[in-house]
Scaffold this motif. Structure first.
Motif, mmCIF file in Angstrom:
data_model
loop_
_atom_site.group_PDB
_atom_site.id
_atom_site.type_symbol
_atom_site.label_atom_id
_atom_site.label_comp_id
_atom_site.label_asym_id
_atom_site.label_seq_id
_atom_site.Cartn_x
_atom_site.Cartn_y
_atom_site.Cartn_z
ATOM 1 N N VAL A 223 0.846 -1.204 0.000
ATOM 2 C CA VAL A 223 0.000 0.000 0.000
ATOM 3 C C VAL A 223 0.877 1.248 0.000
ATOM 4 C CG1 VAL A 223 -1.739 1.283 1.289
ATOM 5 C CG2 VAL A 223 -1.862 -1.220 1.183
ATOM 6 N N MET A 224 1.917 1.229 0.838
ATOM 7 C CA MET A 224 2.854 2.342 0.897
ATOM 8 C C MET A 224 3.534 2.548 -0.455
ATOM 9 S SD MET A 224 6.271 2.657 3.294
ATOM 10 C CE MET A 224 7.027 1.218 2.510
ATOM 11 N N ILE A 226 2.406 1.814 -3.574
ATOM 12 C CA ILE A 226 1.528 2.393 -4.585
ATOM 13 C C ILE A 226 1.262 3.870 -4.302
ATOM 14 C CG2 ILE A 226 -0.760 2.298 -5.614
ATOM 15 C CD1 ILE A 226 1.044 0.018 -6.466
ATOM 16 N N PHE A 227 0.890 4.179 -3.055
ATOM 17 C CA PHE A 227 0.544 5.556 -2.729
ATOM 18 C C PHE A 227 1.789 6.457 -2.683
ATOM 19 C CE2 PHE A 227 -3.332 3.465 -1.317
ATOM 20 C CZ PHE A 227 -4.305 4.368 -1.755
ATOM 21 N N GLY A 228 2.940 5.881 -2.331
ATOM 22 C CA GLY A 228 4.168 6.659 -2.341
ATOM 23 C C GLY A 228 4.539 7.115 -3.738
ATOM 24 N N ARG A 230 2.354 7.250 -6.380
ATOM 25 C CA ARG A 230 1.287 8.089 -6.928
ATOM 26 C C ARG A 230 1.335 9.496 -6.333
ATOM 27 N NH1 ARG A 230 -0.932 11.324 -8.835
ATOM 28 N NH2 ARG A 230 -3.092 11.564 -9.548
ATOM 29 N N GLY A 231 1.629 9.585 -5.050
ATOM 30 C CA GLY A 231 1.643 10.893 -4.407
ATOM 31 C C GLY A 231 2.898 11.697 -4.684
ATOM 32 N N TRP A 233 5.759 11.149 -3.414
ATOM 33 C CA TRP A 233 6.586 11.244 -2.209
ATOM 34 C C TRP A 233 7.968 10.656 -2.437
ATOM 35 C CZ3 TRP A 233 2.086 8.787 1.022
ATOM 36 C CH2 TRP A 233 1.040 9.717 1.096
ATOM 37 N N VAL A 423 -3.837 6.643 -13.244
ATOM 38 C CA VAL A 423 -3.135 7.280 -12.139
ATOM 39 C C VAL A 423 -2.269 8.444 -12.611
ATOM 40 C CG1 VAL A 423 -1.398 6.930 -10.337
ATOM 41 C CG2 VAL A 423 -3.179 5.200 -10.713
#
Length: 424
Positions: A223-224, A226-228, A230-231, A233, A423
């Protein structure tokens, strides 16, 4: 080029690792011109001077920490509550576990070795044949090189200047399709062989939540990831560093399964794995220079487009060729050698580079399970002491399922490109 080709096949016939085969052929080629002899060392050095390549050792460390830190055991327990009551429950658990482990290790060999050491002995105790357990460990490991953070996709993205973030997201749906195909095949073969479930009743919601809570730190990593990405970060390389530190701290501090002695072994194992990958990349960078000088990519593109200008016909031919090459060559070497050439062909036929990369990686992954030189097959069989003949026979239905997924992805590129386009 003739001397290089002869040297290549002679060294390959002697059984040398493919990295040494490419390096030896390159040295034979450039030895014909003493003025160019120094280019071998220069090219090998420059081939490794890349920031994205740092992601490989970092994700290797993360995968090793996950394996040693007790995370695999907690994932098994969580997967058992989800699918353990199905027919062939232990095999279903192995497949589902590889979905989670694949999002941590990025390597088919690493995932297969973990399953071969942990779940195959348990499967044998519950009446599964050694060959069946070995095949499940090997086949489910194919999820790892397709699911982010795939080492193979990182190498492909680096060599072809394709967004690694898009490649990571492009591998998510194919990885889930592989898992679904394998679970359906397990269900069918388990019915044929009357294989038992691992638990007699469906887990209660309380059990699922309890085991999910125990495995939450493991589940949080993909999860970290994918969102890392996409965001914005982290870059893929920075995410590798975060994943390595995260995995180590979870295993050492939260689960208390990694001691200082284990840390040294973990880093030694990761260094050896990384050295092998980097040597192949360095050798292939020299070999690819020869192919460029001899205009091999242009000749290949001309030959394939002469057969047909329909991109799907050409992709089918490429699939068949890659599957055959995968039986005798290490997958990463194929990606390094053919990736840039296939990208040029893909541009000619208007094939999305992300779509092409996922197909290339899946092809080489399937080849790693097939005789005579399937690296994952040998890794698993050496651990479980399964004969190649028994493995090959038990692997047939799973091979058909994997080929079905491969050709589905070939003809429906949206399954690969949908998520990256959404995305990004």
């Amino acid at each position: 080029m003739t001397i290089a080709a002869i040297a290549f096949f002679v060294l390959l016939g002697l059984g040398l690792p493919v990295g040494f085969v490419m390096l030896g052929a390159s040295m034979a080629y450039f030895a014909q011109n003493p003025m160019m002899a120094s280019i071998v060392a220069q090219r090998m050095s420059s081939g490794l001077e890349s920031f994205p390549l740092l992601a490989i050792p970092l994700f290797v460390v993360a995968g090793a920490a996950m394996a040693r830190g007790g995370i695999a055991e907690r994932l098994y327990g969580f997967c058992d509550t989800l699918v353990g009551h199905w027919r062939g429950g232990l095999a279903q658990i192995a497949v589902l576990n590889s979905v989670f482990m694949g999002a941590m290790s990025g390597s088919a060999n690493a995932d297969a070795a973990i399953d071969a050491r942990t779940i195959v002995p348990v499967m044998r105790k519950h009446g599964y044949s050694n060959a069946y357990g070995s095949v499940i460990s090997a086949a489910s490991s194919l999820i790892a090189p397709v699911m982010p953070p795939s080492i193979a996709l990182i190498v492909y993205g680096l060599l072809t200047n394709t967004s690694i973030g898009k490649l990571f997201l492009g591998g998510v749906v194919p990885a889930l399709l592989i898992a679904l195909a394998l679970m359906l095949t397990v269900r069918w073969t388990a019915a044929q062989q009357n294989l038992p479930a691992s638990r007699t009743t469906r887990a209660t919601a309380r059990e699922v939540l309890s085991h999910g809570k125990a495995a939450i730190w493991a589940i949080a990593m993909p999860v970290m990831l994918i969102f890392g990405l996409r965001g914005g970060w982290f870059t893929p390389t920075e995410l590798g560093a975060v994943a390595a530190v995260y995995a180590y701290l979870v295993g050492a501090v939260l689960y208390r399964r990694i001691s200082m002695r284990d840390t040294f072994d973990l880093l030694s194992e990761s260094a050896a794995t990384t050295a092998g990958v980097m040597f192949i990349v360095a050798s292939a960078s020299v070999f690819s220079l020869i192919l460029s000088l001899e205009q091999v990519p242009q000749a290949m593109i001309g030959a394939l487009t002469a057969i047909s200008d329909n991109k799907y016909v050409v992709l089918v031919i490429i699939n068949i060729a890659l599957l055959l090459l995968g039986t005798v060559f290490e997958g990463l070497a194929i990606i390094v050698i053919l990736g840039p050439m296939l990208l040029q062909l893909g541009k000619t036929l208007e094939v999305d580079p992300v779509h092409l990369g996922v197909i290339l990686v899946l092809n080489t992954a399937i080849g790693s399970l097939t005789p005579p030189v399937g690296t994952v097959m040998f890794t698993v069989c050496s651990i479980t002491r399964c004969s190649i003949e028994d493995f090959s026979l038990a692997f047939v239905p799973f091979l058909l399922a994997l080929l079905g997924v491969l050709f589905l992805l070939t003809f429906v590129p949206g399954l690969v490109t949908f998520l990256p386009d959404l995305v990004f």
